[in-house]
Design an enzyme around this catalytic site. Sequence first.
Site, PDB file in Angstrom:
ATOM      1  N   TYR A  53       0.829  -1.220   0.000  1.00 22.86           N
ATOM      2  CA  TYR A  53       0.000   0.000   0.000  1.00 22.86           C
ATOM      3  C   TYR A  53       0.861   1.268   0.000  1.00 22.86           C
ATOM      4  O   TYR A  53       0.438   2.297  -0.531  1.00 22.86           O
ATOM      5  CB  TYR A  53      -1.011  -0.024   1.150  1.00 22.86           C
ATOM      6  CG  TYR A  53      -2.151  -0.980   0.842  1.00 22.86           C
ATOM      7  CD1 TYR A  53      -3.153  -0.613  -0.049  1.00 22.86           C
ATOM      8  CD2 TYR A  53      -2.171  -2.261   1.359  1.00 22.86           C
ATOM      9  CE1 TYR A  53      -4.167  -1.499  -0.384  1.00 22.86           C
ATOM     10  CE2 TYR A  53      -3.176  -3.158   1.025  1.00 22.86           C
ATOM     11  CZ  TYR A  53      -4.176  -2.770   0.149  1.00 22.86           C
ATOM     12  OH  TYR A  53      -5.167  -3.644  -0.193  1.00 22.86           O
ATOM     13  N   ARG A  56       1.369   1.803  -3.600  1.00 21.48           N
ATOM     14  CA  ARG A  56       0.142   2.320  -4.228  1.00 21.48           C
ATOM     15  C   ARG A  56      -0.040   3.806  -3.900  1.00 21.48           C
ATOM     16  O   ARG A  56      -0.419   4.608  -4.726  1.00 21.48           O
ATOM     17  CB  ARG A  56      -1.100   1.557  -3.745  1.00 21.48           C
ATOM     18  CG  ARG A  56      -1.093   0.054  -3.897  1.00 21.48           C
ATOM     19  CD  ARG A  56      -1.413  -0.378  -5.319  1.00 21.48           C
ATOM     20  NE  ARG A  56      -0.325  -0.134  -6.230  1.00 21.48           N
ATOM     21  CZ  ARG A  56       0.833  -0.812  -6.284  1.00 21.48           C
ATOM     22  NH1 ARG A  56       1.074  -1.799  -5.446  1.00 21.48           N
ATOM     23  NH2 ARG A  56       1.776  -0.514  -7.151  1.00 21.48           N
ATOM     24  N   HIS A 104     -14.875   1.335  -0.542  1.00 21.75           N
ATOM     25  CA  HIS A 104     -13.796   0.406  -0.172  1.00 21.75           C
ATOM     26  C   HIS A 104     -12.632   1.096   0.535  1.00 21.75           C
ATOM     27  O   HIS A 104     -11.524   0.574   0.559  1.00 21.75           O
ATOM     28  CB  HIS A 104     -13.314  -0.348  -1.421  1.00 21.75           C
ATOM     29  CG  HIS A 104     -14.364  -1.252  -2.001  1.00 21.75           C
ATOM     30  ND1 HIS A 104     -14.340  -1.739  -3.281  1.00 21.75           N
ATOM     31  CD2 HIS A 104     -15.507  -1.749  -1.438  1.00 21.75           C
ATOM     32  CE1 HIS A 104     -15.416  -2.500  -3.494  1.00 21.75           C
ATOM     33  NE2 HIS A 104     -16.139  -2.509  -2.392  1.00 21.75           N
ATOM     34  N   GLY A 168     -16.445   2.065 -15.559  1.00 25.48           N
ATOM     35  CA  GLY A 168     -15.164   1.429 -15.269  1.00 25.48           C
ATOM     36  C   GLY A 168     -15.188   0.407 -14.161  1.00 25.48           C
ATOM     37  O   GLY A 168     -14.263   0.333 -13.361  1.00 25.48           O
TER      38      GLY A 168
END
Length: 225
Positions: A53, A56, A104, A168
């Site tokens: 993460y 990311r 999320h 998407g």
Amino acid sequence: MKHIVVLSGAGVSAESGLKTFRDADGLWEGHNVMDVATPEGFAKNPELVLTFYNERRKQLLEVKPNSAHFDLAALEQDYKVTIITQNVDDLHERAGSTNVIHLHGELLKARSIKNNDILPWNTDMKLGDLCAQGHQIRPHIVWFGEAVPMIDEAIEICKTADILIIVGTSMQVYPAAGLKDFVKSGTPIFYIDPKPADIHDKYVTTIKEKASTGMKTVIKALSSQ
Ligand code: APR
């Protein structure tokens, strides 16, 4: 003012340079999703998950919103707009959308592993980084197998939609994919995706395009409504 509800997924950020999840043989940036996006994966190898993460987050800070994000933000000039996103990036917000629900979680937030404390976080996260109460923090991400706390609010929002734009998303992950079933019967639905899932609903207009060009098509269709 009509209410447009948008359900967005990884594909809306693809043209910004962020990879989608299901376009690469079940791997996400070279990792098995179960290793990096489950509570079990975090318990087994927290360092790997935090590093994943961290990468990311670093990548997110290097990319920019694309025209699909900007076109969605511009809809606020003529409509009430609520964006329900499965994405953990902040590209909708950076494009100017003011009403974004992250189903999320968010990459730029951290959460205590023991309680519901949520803090802003834009640097690397390490073992030993603690919340105010002294507990280890983790990425504020809803992992597979975890509850989706925002889903009830998202359902109520979908019930009030006059128009739904889905953009998407492979519509593979529940409960997010089920949200479209909560719009009132007869609500026009536009679904933009170059490889769309089959959505069986007579009110769905499927636009088999990338988010950027697909949004132009939707805007044209809205202006002639
Ligand atoms: N424009 C629009 N859509 C695109 C583009 C693009 N340029 N490029 C790819 N896509 C589409 C793909 O065809 C696919 O249908 O984006 C979709 C991405 O699907 P997924 O990778 O499954 O992403 P998403 O639907 O957001 O996944 C849902 O799964 O892993 C979890 O929690 C994670 O929020 C995520 C959830």
